[in-house]
Design an enzyme around this catalytic site. Sequence first.
Site, PDB file in Angstrom:
ATOM      1  N   LYS A  51       0.832  -1.206   0.000  1.00 61.46           N
ATOM      2  CA  LYS A  51       0.000   0.000   0.000  1.00 61.46           C
ATOM      3  C   LYS A  51       0.870   1.261   0.000  1.00 61.46           C
ATOM      4  O   LYS A  51       0.555   2.246  -0.679  1.00 61.46           O
ATOM      5  CB  LYS A  51      -0.954  -0.023   1.202  1.00 61.46           C
ATOM      6  CG  LYS A  51      -2.010  -1.122   1.056  1.00 61.46           C
ATOM      7  CD  LYS A  51      -2.861  -1.382   2.285  1.00 61.46           C
ATOM      8  CE  LYS A  51      -3.740  -2.619   2.001  1.00 61.46           C
ATOM      9  NZ  LYS A  51      -4.728  -2.916   3.042  1.00 61.46           N
ATOM     10  N   GLN A  95      -5.226  -1.900   9.284  1.00 67.97           N
ATOM     11  CA  GLN A  95      -5.051  -3.210   8.668  1.00 67.97           C
ATOM     12  C   GLN A  95      -5.636  -4.299   9.560  1.00 67.97           C
ATOM     13  O   GLN A  95      -5.370  -4.346  10.764  1.00 67.97           O
ATOM     14  CB  GLN A  95      -3.546  -3.461   8.416  1.00 67.97           C
ATOM     15  CG  GLN A  95      -3.241  -4.697   7.601  1.00 67.97           C
ATOM     16  CD  GLN A  95      -3.688  -4.612   6.145  1.00 67.97           C
ATOM     17  OE1 GLN A  95      -3.872  -3.516   5.598  1.00 67.97           O
ATOM     18  NE2 GLN A  95      -3.891  -5.738   5.504  1.00 67.97           N
ATOM     19  N   ASP A 118     -11.610   2.036   3.445  1.00 68.64           N
ATOM     20  CA  ASP A 118     -11.945   0.613   3.319  1.00 68.64           C
ATOM     21  C   ASP A 118     -13.421   0.384   3.006  1.00 68.64           C
ATOM     22  O   ASP A 118     -13.801  -0.688   2.536  1.00 68.64           O
ATOM     23  CB  ASP A 118     -11.653  -0.106   4.647  1.00 68.64           C
ATOM     24  CG  ASP A 118     -10.264  -0.714   4.712  1.00 68.64           C
ATOM     25  OD1 ASP A 118      -9.749  -1.155   3.667  1.00 68.64           O
ATOM     26  OD2 ASP A 118      -9.699  -0.753   5.827  1.00 68.64           O
TER      27      ASP A 118
END
Length: 282
Positions: A51, A95, A118
Amino acid sequence: MIISGKELSARMKSDMAAQVAEFPEKYGRVPHLAVVLVGDDPASVSYVTGKAKASEVVGIKNTTIRRPADISEAELLSLIDGLNADEGVDGILVQLPLPKHISEAKVIAAVDKSKDVDGFHPLNVAALWQKQECTEPCTPKGIIRMLKSAGVQISGKRAVVVGRSNIVGLPVAKLLLDENATVTIAHSRTADLPSVTRTADILVVAIGKPRFVTADMISDGAVVIDVGVNRDPETGKLCGDVDFAAAESKASVITPVPGGVGPMTIACLMENTIECFLRKMK
Ligand code: L34
């Protein structure tokens, strides 16, 4: 035909890089993504590194914040509060998975909805299921992109999703439904799973079991999307949830692991970060 998520994501990232290059002049700065990594699970470290690398390619500012696995829930929530309050941060990603002593639900709900790149926040989930403007979760969004890039017709087709997670199974089923597929969600308790998966024109597999889907579970000419990223217990190499070598000859279109859905997840994360930034700027 093999859909290369690697190639498609590279094209997306170079298009986004051109777009972001104009942001300093238009908006005074570039988007800023904050990624929070708790602990040192090797897979999570690898994804978070991916990322950061993609952010660099696209020109997005990336701050990766690492905390030890024994951070308390309260400390993590207060870190998120700080990022929510920071005007210079446009996107926040925590995460997953988190250590067991931390409630993922609480953490997900703590992220400001407008910075939820997300698309996991309950209000974003609700917006998705009500077909309102929302941030679409990265992996499901990437899957739809891959299908469209390969020219796969979704409308009217029978889609079977194996897996019912909040991150992949449920939202990809909803996105396929929005594309007018007839969707079945199968899972670990599904009776006679092979007879269900064989009905699929489009088979999406997200269960996290190496090479679980074998050739006999796939109908001739099916489109197979493999979301799994597993370590092969014997070779230690990355492999999907689908036995690729066996499935390749039956499927009309298939995605590889690595180089399939994974890179698309990251490219869509970049898109979502830009979207959150632009919503704020406009
Ligand atoms: N909050 N947690 C949050 N958001 C996410 O979107 C994720 N996910 C999943 C795990 N936890 C998360 C990811 O980022 C899975 N995931 C992810 C991201 C990237 C890749 C795989 C999973 C990926 O790039 N896979 C490469 C191989 C990477 C390697 O070598 O380890 C591939 O080619 O498939």
